[in-house]
Design an enzyme around this catalytic site. Sequence first.
Site, PDB file in Angstrom:
ATOM      1  N   HIS A  21       0.817  -1.208   0.000  1.00  0.00           N
ATOM      2  CA  HIS A  21       0.000   0.000   0.000  1.00  0.00           C
ATOM      3  C   HIS A  21       0.852   1.261   0.000  1.00  0.00           C
ATOM      4  CE1 HIS A  21      -3.916  -1.972   1.672  1.00  0.00           C
ATOM      5  NE2 HIS A  21      -3.766  -2.124   0.391  1.00  0.00           N
TER       6      HIS A  21
ATOM      7  N   ASP B 116       6.803 -10.343 -16.470  1.00  0.00           N
ATOM      8  CA  ASP B 116       6.559 -11.748 -16.141  1.00  0.00           C
ATOM      9  C   ASP B 116       7.268 -12.677 -17.118  1.00  0.00           C
ATOM     10  OD1 ASP B 116       5.187 -12.110 -13.759  1.00  0.00           O
ATOM     11  OD2 ASP B 116       3.271 -11.529 -14.630  1.00  0.00           O
TER      12      ASP B 116
ATOM     13  N   CYS C 122       4.077  -4.142 -22.940  1.00  0.00           N
ATOM     14  CA  CYS C 122       3.561  -3.271 -21.871  1.00  0.00           C
ATOM     15  C   CYS C 122       4.316  -3.472 -20.555  1.00  0.00           C
ATOM     16  CB  CYS C 122       2.066  -3.499 -21.660  1.00  0.00           C
ATOM     17  SG  CYS C 122       1.620  -5.185 -21.204  1.00  0.00           S
TER      18      CYS C 122
END
Length: 761
Positions: free
Chosen positions: A366, A631, A678
Site C-alpha cells: 500500500h 513476467d 507493456c
Amino acid sequence: MLDILRRIVQEVSSASDLNDALRVVVVRIREAMETEVCSVYLFDADSKRYVLMATEGLKQEAVGRVSLSSSQGLVGLVGARAEPINIDNAPSHPKFHFLSETGEDPFLSFLGVPIIHNKRLMGVLVVQQRDSRQFDEGEEAFLGTMSAQLAGVIAHAEATGNILELTPANTERKSTRFNGAPGAAGVGLGTGYVITPAADLISVVDKMAESIELELENFDRALIAARGEIRQLGAQLSNDLRPEEMALFDVYINMLDDNALGAEVTGRIREGHWAPGALRQVVMQYVGHFQLMEDVYLRERATDILDLGTRILAHLQGVSEDEPEEDEFPDDCILVSEELTPAMLGEVPTSKLRGLVSVKGSSNSHVAILARAMGIPTVMGVVDLPYAQLHGKDLIVDGYRGVLISNPNEEIREQYQEIYEEELALQEDLEVLRDEPAITLDGHRIPLWVNTGLLTDALRSLDRGAEGVGLYRTEVPFMMQDRFPSESEQQKIYRQQLEMFAPAPVTMRTLDIGGDKSLTYFPINEANPFLGWRGIRVTLDHPEIFLVQVRAMLKASEGLNNLRIMLPMISSVHEVDEALHLIYRAHAEVIEEGCDVDMPQVGVMIEVPSAVFQIRDLGLRVDFLSVGSNDLTQYLLAVDRNNPRVADLYQAFHPAVLSALKIIAEAAHEVGKPVSVCGELAGNPLGSVLLMAMGYDMLSMNATNLPKVKSVIRGINLEWAQRLLDQVMQIESAHVIAAMVQLALEKEGFGRIIGPASGRC
C-alpha cells in the site's frame, strides 16, 4: 557446538559497537575451538590492505597498526580465493608472510575463512595454534558460520558510520549500499528519520479484567480515537492524492469497524480478558494467519492489521500524545521504518518528504502505491538494514535501482545531487514534446501508450502526451476494497478511465490476481503462487467474477467505444476459447439490457514461455497481442523479480529474453496481428530502441518514462536501430548488451536522456 554458536551470536548481537563485537568474537571463538589465537582482519577497499582489527593470542599493540596488502600472506590468499585455507604448517607455505609485530612466528596451524557480505569481501577471520594441527570439517564449518554472522555486524557498522577507520590516511566516511526493490522512481537525498510504532503490542501480557464494563468502555474510546487518527492522517494527504488513492484509508477504517476487528476484541473482553490483552490476542491471531501465507500482498495486510492494533493500544495506554510534532521532522526527511504503512506516511508533512525506506514490503505494498502517486522516491524490502540506527544519518534513496546509500561520501553525494537536478531540468525540457508524435528521423512512427492503475496515473499520462492506455490494471480497485466491488462500482471506475482518454483506446486487463497480487477477501494460499492459481486461471474458474467485470467494462464503454479487453497469464488456446465465449456472452447480455455497445477488440498477454511458441494459434483467435515483459523475463529466467536477494539475476536484456521477444514480434506479423510490449522494458529508453527495431507496433510504459522514450525515438533512424539490434543479438551477456546499447545512445547524444535508471539489466 550449536549451543556455543547460539550463545556467541546472541552476545555479538547485543554488543554496543563493532569493536565490542569483534572482541567478543575473537575471545569466544578461541575458547570454543580450544586454540591459541583468533584474529579478525578487515579489508580496507581504499588502501587495498587487510588491517588487524581484533585478536586474542597475538600482541594487542598490533591491533589497528599491522596490515597486509591484498595479495600478501595467507590472509591475502584467503581473500583472493574467497574460500577457507586450512593448513597444519603455515611457515612452509609459499604464501606465508611473517609479521614480527604480532609475535606469530611460533604458530604452525592456520585456518582462515573469508568474511563476505552481499558478494563483497569485508575481511578474513583466522585461528592459529603453535602445534601442527589440521582443523577438522566441523571446526571449519563453525568458523565459516561465525564469519557469516560477523559480515552482517560489520555491514551494519558501516551503514551507521560506527566503524573505525582502518588506516590513518582514510579520513572519509564509509559509504554503505543496501539493496532492496524499487518502490517508486526517483532520487532522494536527505536525513534519516526512523519512525517506530507508538506502543508495543507484542509485549502485552494476558490478564483477567477487574471490570468488564470498564474495559469495554476503555476499548470503545480507544477504537473511536484510532478511527479519528486514521481519518486525520488521511486528511493530511488529501491534497496530494486522488479519491481513489484515499480509498486506502477507507480500508483501514473498515478494519476498525464494530463488525470487524472491533467486534472480535469486544467478544474477548466479554469473556473476561482485559482490553489490551484481548486486543493483542485478536490482532496477533490475524497477523500470524496472514504472515504464514506465501502471497506477498496478503503478508502485507498483516502489517496493516498490526499497525492498527498498535495505534489502538497507544490510545488504550494513553501514549498517543507522544507522536512527533511537525517541526521534529527534518526539512529533507527520509522516512525509515521496519514496515512503513500508509498511516505512518500521513504523519510527515509531505513538503518535507524526500524519500521512503522500508525494511519489509514490496513494490505492491500500500505505501509503495501511495508513494508512486505522490512522486516520492521509495525503496522497499531492504534486507539486512540496521534501520533503528539510521536516525539522523545522511541517506540517499535511489528509487530507480532500489538502493539505499548510508553515509554517502562527498563524491557520491555530488553524483546523486547532479542526477536529482538533471531529472528536474530534464522534465522541464521534455514538456515541449508532449503533443509531438514518436516518429524517427526516417519517418517510422510508433505509438506510445501508458500503463495505469490509479486515477493519478491517468492524469499524469495525459500531461505527458500518452496516445492511449496499453495496460489498465483492474486489480488495483479490487485491492482497495474489503470485498468484491459490485458491477455498478466497477462500471463507474472504468468509465472514468475510458472518458479520460476518449477517443484514444484504453486496454483493460481482466482481473490479474495471484502470484504477487492477491485480495484479503479472496485468499490464495499456495506453496508456489507464481506457478499456481493466478491470472486467467482464477477468473475462468470463477466465471461469475469474470462476467461481472466484463459486463461492467462493456457498460462503461457505451457511447465511447474505446475499450479493448486483454486476457492475462494465457498459457493455452483453450483458455482463450473459454474466455472469448464468456466475453461474447457478456456482450449479448448487455445488449439485451438495452445498452448500445460495440464488441471490443480482445487480445492476450504473452507472459509465459508456452505462449511464445503458440503465437500463431493465439493470434488467429484474437485481435491483438501484448507482451508482459516483466513476467515473461521472470518465467524465462526462473527469477522472482520481487525478491531483492536475486534481483541481480533478473535481467531484461538477457539474450534469451531478447530472442523470445524477437520470435514473438515476427510470429505475430506472420498472422497479421499487431503486437505491443507493456512491461518495464518498453519504458526503458535502451529497451524501447531494441523493441522498435524488432518490429513492435506499439509500446506501453509508465508515464514518467514516456517523454524520455519519445525523445530518443525522435532522434534516431529506424535503420540505425535495426543495425544495433543485429549486433546485440550476437552478444551472449546481458550486461554487455545493456552497456553496448547505452554507449551507442550516448554517442548519438542521448547521455542526458537515458539517465541513471536505463542501464540496469
